[in-house]
Design an enzyme around this catalytic site. Structure first.
Site, mmCIF file in Angstrom:
data_model
loop_
_atom_site.group_PDB
_atom_site.id
_atom_site.type_symbol
_atom_site.label_atom_id
_atom_site.label_comp_id
_atom_site.label_asym_id
_atom_site.label_seq_id
_atom_site.Cartn_x
_atom_site.Cartn_y
_atom_site.Cartn_z
ATOM 1 C CG HIS A 162 43.014 25.112 22.092
ATOM 2 N ND1 HIS A 162 44.129 25.461 21.815
ATOM 3 C CD2 HIS A 162 43.143 24.077 20.845
ATOM 4 C CE1 HIS A 162 45.211 24.758 21.048
ATOM 5 N NE2 HIS A 162 44.500 24.159 20.458
ATOM 6 C CD GLU A 163 40.474 21.464 20.326
ATOM 7 O OE1 GLU A 163 40.643 21.444 19.160
ATOM 8 O OE2 GLU A 163 41.464 21.026 20.978
ATOM 9 C CD GLU B 222 47.425 23.630 18.001
ATOM 10 O OE1 GLU B 222 47.583 23.457 19.522
ATOM 11 O OE2 GLU B 222 46.653 22.932 17.540
ATOM 12 C CD GLU C 265 41.539 28.472 31.985
ATOM 13 O OE1 GLU C 265 41.570 27.548 32.046
ATOM 14 O OE2 GLU C 265 42.279 29.284 32.645
ATOM 15 C CG HIS D 254 41.976 24.648 16.194
ATOM 16 N ND1 HIS D 254 43.258 25.190 15.710
ATOM 17 C CD2 HIS D 254 42.652 23.862 17.359
ATOM 18 C CE1 HIS D 254 44.477 24.816 16.444
ATOM 19 N NE2 HIS D 254 43.662 23.928 17.400
ATOM 20 C CG ASP E 73 45.852 28.700 35.027
ATOM 21 O OD1 ASP E 73 45.593 28.348 33.741
ATOM 22 O OD2 ASP E 73 45.657 27.835 35.716
ATOM 23 C CG ASP F 30 53.087 18.536 16.945
ATOM 24 O OD1 ASP F 30 51.871 18.251 16.355
ATOM 25 O OD2 ASP F 30 53.453 19.302 17.669
ATOM 26 C CG ASP G 214 22.039 11.426 16.934
ATOM 27 O OD1 ASP G 214 22.294 10.284 17.078
ATOM 28 O OD2 ASP G 214 21.422 11.889 15.798
ATOM 29 C CG ASP H 224 42.287 25.784 29.407
ATOM 30 O OD1 ASP H 224 41.627 24.572 29.358
ATOM 31 O OD2 ASP H 224 43.297 25.814 29.949
ATOM 32 C CG HIS I 1 50.011 20.186 19.219
ATOM 33 N ND1 HIS I 1 49.891 19.809 18.126
ATOM 34 C CD2 HIS I 1 48.988 20.969 19.479
ATOM 35 C CE1 HIS I 1 48.671 19.793 17.742
ATOM 36 N NE2 HIS I 1 48.049 20.414 18.709
ATOM 37 C CE1 TYR J 241 46.904 22.941 13.897
ATOM 38 C CE2 TYR J 241 47.203 20.792 13.431
ATOM 39 C CZ TYR J 241 47.031 21.716 14.268
ATOM 40 O OH TYR J 241 46.855 21.380 15.739
ATOM 41 C CD GLU K 240 44.161 25.406 34.003
ATOM 42 O OE1 GLU K 240 44.555 25.165 32.770
ATOM 43 O OE2 GLU K 240 43.321 26.204 34.141
#
Lengths: 547, 253
Positions: free
Chosen positions: A365-366, A389, A400, A369, A414, A452, A257, A361, A457, A380, A419
């Site tokens: 970010h993930e 978060e 970054e 977590h 940044d 949320d 896979d 980023d 977030h 969470y 972005e």
């Protein structure tokens, strides 16, 4: 007596011949071939090439060399590479090969390793299936042959040659080649047939990257074994049903896979970026904090790209669109799923959306977590969820800055999150100015509703702004309070403070007030009470209304 | 060529001249031998250094290394023979050979496995880069006997060189995650065979112990150029030969 000796003209001539011949004989010495060590053939000069051509001709006529492949040269038109295998008594000699490069009919080079002296009986005493069974016993019950065993003449590690079956077995985490003695079924030697390598590929934004891969069964796989934690990137091939089954634990993703490339040149940008960026994030945590992966013990990182079919984007339910097309998420146990984005001509909210794996980023970010999952476990929802978060945003941004040049534009470091995902360039959160995306930059503006998960977030903007001000300094837009930051050159100090506090000091149900206290404590721990780092962190939290 | 390179031949020639001293009062004779033979051993005191630059593929990127080769002195064996064709003029052939250990100072840039344009720079010394060189020369000689037992021979001529040189083809190194540094441990080497045509020139001073047999010392300089290729696309222009100083048996008929 001496005088008499040299009166003898014949003796004198003999002496002259010996004198002249001795150095030449010394120069001409060549070691004799041995049975356990192949002779290297390196021919690039005209005389050597003629000799090698003659040798190849002789060996082919004597059925001691057989042409296995004749491959046109992809780089030089007209060139052909012939690969010959050495045989003895009708059995191939493992590692005995000659490779001849031809330019038309002219030989350009010959390289080879040939065993000159072989003397053994080529009749096996055991059958191929017996050898396979013997190898399977050695590998354990999980092993199963991947090919029919072949009979070979192989060198023994202790010296000499022997008749053996080659059995290739796939186990749960390896592919091993066993050489089983064809006389008695004992092990001659074995080796792992998985080979790590470094390929190159083009990322989502057209940038060239290195891709750490593993060669397995002639195909390169997105399986990084160079880093202490194994990093796999799986290609979901748009089969959401199977991806969901994988996330639910109903099916396992294996080597088949992972992304595949025959030449280690990678053209699927989502696979390239997911794989490379996961590695970079691992590197960041290791180098900056000495952390060994998500759980601190090199937990395998498994990323899934192409969970859905891009072309189906406008036919799927909104939930699927939002989760598997326009999102990325950490699914626990070191598993990340990266959204597919949209086809190039499609837009949502005025933006064209690219593969979510294409933003460093976002990937970092993930993965962050996962770090939170295995450290403080910030719950969470509500304030602890916002801190969770925010920590991922802080780490994503920090990665970054660690790997990309500072600036505005794609592939630049940044304080805006995501972005790189959209065209025109947008993003979905700003640490420098959370209000630009409707997020609070001050505790007094925090979201108090239940959507949320209590605004995880949204309220992350408060902690994000504190981090930004502690580094860069400036004035809080809402509070009007000014902060003397440590400056971009010392950004790593604030990163270490927040990492220390958010992963090691905070409880799972932490609040913003606890985050303030823990980061100040972390600054004192690392840089001393009254340090400019402690002052910057303190001023930053005050400026965002957390006291 | 440094001062030390000249020390051995100077001493040998001085020794021969010293031995010739006691007969200095005797009248010088004409070089009368028709054939002459020489069997020598000595030192290859100076072999020119050279540098090779190699590029190689590593981690999906071009790596490079520079190897600066130098050699320690080695024992040389040589044999010469010739015939006096008339007056003081002689024609001869010579063979000499030496095997000498060499080493190279290596500086390499090793591409990083994860990132472009972040090479790891390593340096070190690679040993066992052996040079074997055999020279066959045809020589025009000017034969002199300035004193009764002292022979002097000036010679020069074209020379054909065959050389085997162990060339570093790729650096060997150790590295561990995160691979930001690497440690040099040696080189992979490949023996390169090359031939070249050049010249040799020198002079020989010998002292007769008897009518036919003597001892002598020789110093010569030989030179040819060859291109060694340590790896595809990498060529090093190498000077063969050098200064050779030998001493040994002289036989004349």
């Amino acid at each position: 007596m001496v005088r008499g000796m040299f009166r003898n003209r014949r003796l004198s001539i003999a002496l002259l011949v010996i004198c002249l011949a001795a150095p030449i004989l010394l120069a001409a010495q060549q070691p004799a071939g041995r049975q356990d060590r192949p002779r290297e053939v390196i021919s690039r000069l005209a005389d050597d090439l003629r000799a090698s051509d003659l040798e190849i001709g002789r060996m082919v006529r004597g059925n001691r060399l057989r042409l296995r492949a004749s491959t046109p040269d992809a780089q030089l038109v007209g060139r052909v590479h012939q690969r010959f295998d050495q045989y003895y008594g009708g059995v191939r000699v493992f590692g005995g090969e000659m490779v001849r490069q031809l330019d038309g009919t002219e030989t350009v080079s010959v390289y080879g390793t040939v065993y000159d002296t072989i003397n053994l009986d080529t009749t096996p005493a055991i059958a191929a299936q017996d050898a396979a069974a013997a190898a399977a016993r050695m590998a354990g019950a999980a092993g199963s042959p991947t090919r029919t065993p072949d009979l070979l003449i192989v060198p023994r590690e202790a010296g000499g040659l022997t008749l053996a079956y080659r059995v290739r077995l796939a186990t749960a985490d390896d592919i091993t080649v066993y050489f089983i003695d064809a006389r008695n079924g004992s092990l001659v030697s074995s080796y792992s047939d998985l080979q790590t390598d470094v390929g190159t590929g083009t990322g989502v934004l057209g940038d060239l990257k290195k891709v750490s891969t593993t060669l397995s069964a002639g195909t390169f796989r997105t399986w990084d074994q160079l880093r202490p934690a194994a990093i796999y990137t799986f290609d979901g091939k748009g089969d959401l049903t199977r991806v969901k089954a994988f996330l639910a634990g109903a099916v396992s993703f294996g080597l088949a896979d992972t992304g595949a490339s025959p030449y280690n040149t990678w053209n699927d940008p989502a696979t390239v970026d997911a794989h490379a960026y996961a590695g970079w994030t691992f590197d960041y945590f290791y180098k900056q904090f000495g952390r060994s992966g998500l759980d601190g013990r090199n937990l395998a990182i498994r990323s899934v790209v192409h969970p859905v079919d891009r072309a189906e984007w406008n036919k799927v339910p909104a939930g699927t669109l939002n989760l598997y097309y326009l999102n990325a998420f950490y699914a626990g146990d070191g598993i990340m799923v990266f959204g597919e984005g949209l086809p190039p001509d499609a837009t949502v909210n005025g933006y064209k959306w690219n593969y979510f794996a294409g933003a460093l980023d976002v990937v970092a970010h993930e993965l962050a977590h996962g770090v939170t999952d295995y450290s403080s476990g910030l719950i969470y929802r509500n304030e602890s969820g916002a801190l969770n978060e925010s920590f991922s945003d802080i780490m994503g941004t920090s990665v970054e800055f660690y790997f990309q040049p500072v600036g505005v534009g794609y592939l630049k470091a940044d304080y805006t999150l995501g972005e790189d995902l959209t065209n025109p360039m947008g993003g979905f959160r700003s640490m420098a100015n959370p209000g630009a995306f409707g997020d609070p930059d001050h505790y007094s503006k925090r979201y108090l509703g239940t959507a949320d998960n209590g605004g995880v977030h949204t309220n992350s903007g408060i902690s994000n702004q504190a981090f930004y001000l502690a580094v860069e300094g400036g004035t809080g837009r809402t509070s009007g309070l000014s902060v003397t930051g440590v400056g971009p050159a010392s950004r790593d100090k604030i990163e270490k403070v927040f990492y220390r506090a958010y992963t090691q000091m905070l409880p799972a149900g932490a609040t913003f007030a606890l985050a303030r206290a823990a980061t100040i404590q972390a600054a004192r721990d690392l840089y001393g009470a009254g340090s400019n780092v402690e002052q910057a962190v303190t001023q930053a939290w005050t400026a965002v209304g957390v006291s | 060529m440094n001062r030390r390179d000249l020390l051995v031949p100077a001493c040998a020639i001085a020794l021969v001249a010293l031995m010739a001293g006691p007969v200095g009062a005797q009248t010088s004779g004409k070089f009368v031998d028709r054939l002459y033979f020489q069997l020598d051993a000595g030192a290859q005191t100076a072999t020119p250094r050279f540098t090779s630059n190699v590029t190689f593929k590593l981690n999906g990127e071009d790596g490079s290394f520079t190897a600066r080769y130098r050699f320690v002195s080695a024992i040389a064996v040589a044999a010469r023979a010739g015939v006096r064709v008339g007056g003081n003029l002689g024609l001869g052939v010579g063979v000499s050979r030496f095997v000498r250990q060499g080493e190279a100072t290596v500086a390499a840039a090793l591409p990083h496995p994860f990132f472009f344009n972040r090479p790891r720079n390593v340096t070190g010394v690679a040993s066992d880069l052996k040079r074997e060189e055999t020279m066959v020369s045809a020589e025009l000689a000017w034969l002199l006997r300035p004193r009764r037992k002292l022979d002097v021979m000036l010679f020069a001529g074209p020379a054909y060189f065959t050389t085997r040189q162990a060339m570093a083809t790729r650096p060997r190194y150790t590295e561990t995650y995160p691979f930001d540094t690497a440690t040099f441990v040696g080189v992979d080497a490949q023996t390169v065979n090359k031939a070249g045509v050049g010249f040799t020139a020198g002079f020989d001073v010998s002292y007769r112990l008897s009518k036919r047999v003597g001892i002598g010392s020789l110093i010569r300089y030989s030179r040819a150029m060859a291109t060694f290729s340590a790896a595809p696309g990498s060529n090093a222009r190498v000077t063969l030969g050098g200064v050779q100083t030998t001493a040994g048996l002289r036989v004349g008929f």
